[in-house]
Design a protein around this motif. Sequence first.
Motif, PDB file in Angstrom:
ATOM      1  N   ILE A  19      20.585 -25.441   9.263  1.00  0.00           N
ATOM      2  CA  ILE A  19      21.966 -25.905   9.158  1.00  0.00           C
ATOM      3  C   ILE A  19      21.925 -27.427   8.999  1.00  0.00           C
ATOM      4  O   ILE A  19      20.928 -28.074   9.315  1.00  0.00           O
ATOM      5  CB  ILE A  19      22.819 -25.515  10.385  1.00  0.00           C
ATOM      6  CG1 ILE A  19      22.263 -26.157  11.671  1.00  0.00           C
ATOM      7  CG2 ILE A  19      22.900 -24.004  10.529  1.00  0.00           C
ATOM      8  CD1 ILE A  19      23.156 -25.944  12.892  1.00  0.00           C
ATOM      9  N   ASP A  29      27.350 -27.284  16.834  1.00  0.00           N
ATOM     10  CA  ASP A  29      26.955 -26.584  15.607  1.00  0.00           C
ATOM     11  C   ASP A  29      25.771 -25.657  15.862  1.00  0.00           C
ATOM     12  O   ASP A  29      25.718 -24.531  15.339  1.00  0.00           O
ATOM     13  CB  ASP A  29      26.589 -27.595  14.516  1.00  0.00           C
ATOM     14  CG  ASP A  29      27.800 -28.292  13.911  1.00  0.00           C
ATOM     15  OD1 ASP A  29      28.935 -27.883  14.209  1.00  0.00           O
ATOM     16  OD2 ASP A  29      27.592 -29.266  13.154  1.00  0.00           O
ATOM     17  N   ASN A  65      24.862 -32.847  11.446  1.00  0.00           N
ATOM     18  CA  ASN A  65      26.060 -33.675  11.291  1.00  0.00           C
ATOM     19  C   ASN A  65      25.956 -34.881  12.231  1.00  0.00           C
ATOM     20  O   ASN A  65      26.234 -34.783  13.427  1.00  0.00           O
ATOM     21  CB  ASN A  65      27.308 -32.857  11.611  1.00  0.00           C
ATOM     22  CG  ASN A  65      28.596 -33.626  11.359  1.00  0.00           C
ATOM     23  OD1 ASN A  65      28.567 -34.838  11.126  1.00  0.00           O
ATOM     24  ND2 ASN A  65      29.717 -32.939  11.417  1.00  0.00           N
ATOM     25  N   LYS A 110      26.939 -22.599  17.879  1.00  0.00           N
ATOM     26  CA  LYS A 110      27.656 -21.658  17.011  1.00  0.00           C
ATOM     27  C   LYS A 110      26.685 -20.830  16.185  1.00  0.00           C
ATOM     28  O   LYS A 110      26.838 -19.602  16.062  1.00  0.00           O
ATOM     29  CB  LYS A 110      28.609 -22.436  16.097  1.00  0.00           C
ATOM     30  CG  LYS A 110      29.403 -21.540  15.152  1.00  0.00           C
ATOM     31  CD  LYS A 110      30.265 -22.369  14.205  1.00  0.00           C
ATOM     32  CE  LYS A 110      30.998 -21.470  13.209  1.00  0.00           C
ATOM     33  NZ  LYS A 110      31.746 -22.253  12.204  1.00  0.00           N
ATOM     34  N   ALA A 121      28.801 -33.499  17.035  1.00  0.00           N
ATOM     35  CA  ALA A 121      28.938 -32.104  16.610  1.00  0.00           C
ATOM     36  C   ALA A 121      27.612 -31.355  16.556  1.00  0.00           C
ATOM     37  O   ALA A 121      27.599 -30.138  16.354  1.00  0.00           O
ATOM     38  CB  ALA A 121      29.608 -32.046  15.234  1.00  0.00           C
TER      39      ALA A 121
END
Length: 312
Positions: A32, A46, A35, A49, A42
Motif C-alpha cells: 500500500i 492505513d 502516506n 485497515k 495516516a
Amino acid sequence: MKKYGFGVDVGGTTVKIGFFEATGKMLDKWEIKTNTENNGVAILPDIAKALEEKLAKEGIDKSDVQGIGIGVPGPVKNASYVERCVNLGWSDVNVAEELGKLTGLNVKVGNDANVAALGEMWQGGAKGSKNVVVVTLGTGVGGGVIIDGKVVEGFNGAGGEIGHINVNKTETKACNCGGKGCLEQYASATGIVRLATEKLAADNDATSLRDLAEVTAKDVFDAAKAGDAVAIGLVDTLGEYLGGALANISCIADPEVFVIGGGVSKAGQILIDAVQKHFKERAFFACRNTRFELATLGNDAGMYGSMQLILE
C-alpha cells in the motif's frame, strides 16, 4: 489450529505487507502507499485497515493471529517507540501502542535494517545460524547485528548502524547523518559512484567508464568483471573500506556469518571476494575465516524479519 501473523515493512514510498503462517510460510504479500502527509499521521490507520480487510477476506478470527511485526526506517526503543523517523515524518510515536489499539493485536516494532537481518537469519542467507551480521548496501548502508538469535538494538536503538562507522578521519565532505568519513560515503551505491566520479576527475587513466554519460554502481562492477583496471581498483577500494569495518565488527560480535544484501549485492561474487580479501587481512586471527554469504530474500527480507519479531 493454525496460527497466523503479519510482517509489515514500512518504507518512505510503500508499505510492504506479508501474511504468514507461524511456521514462516508466506501466504500472501502486497503493498500500500505510504502516506507521509501531515507527518505520517495516516500511516498506521492505513496499515490497520489493510490488515483488517485481509482477515475479513480470509475469514480468520483475530484469536488465531499471533500479532503484527513492523519494521520502520529509524531507531526503535523497547520494540515499540520511535523518537524520530525523518522519512515518515514521525516524531514521538509509540508504534506498538497505537497500532495495537487500532487492531486489537499484539505488536512488536524493529528498525527496518534489523528486521531485514532477522529475516535473513530466519529464512534467508544465514538460515541455521544464530550469530549473524547483515549488511545492506543500497542508497545508504544499513545493518543488523544478531547475537544468539536476538537483534542488538542498543540503548538508543542505534545498534547495527554499520553505515555510520567512521572509516576515514581525513574526509571533508559530510555524510547525510552530519558526520564525516562514514562507511556509507564509500560502500553504498551512491558512495561507489562518488568514488568513481572522483577517480575519473583525478587522472586520465583509460577506462570504459569514461564512455558513459552517467556512471552507476552496476556500471563499475560490470566494467570490473570485464577486466577494466580502473573499475577493478574501485571495487578493491570499496572492499578495503567495507572489509576493514567488518573486521572491526567481528572483534565485538564474532558472527558465524556475514550476509551482504541490498541492491549493490546483485554484483555477486566479485563483491564478496573484494570484501573478504580485506577482511582476512585485517581481522583478528580467531575470526579470520568467518563465512560471507549473499542475502537471498531480496525485498521480502523486512517482511520475514518483522514476522519473526512476534515469534520470539
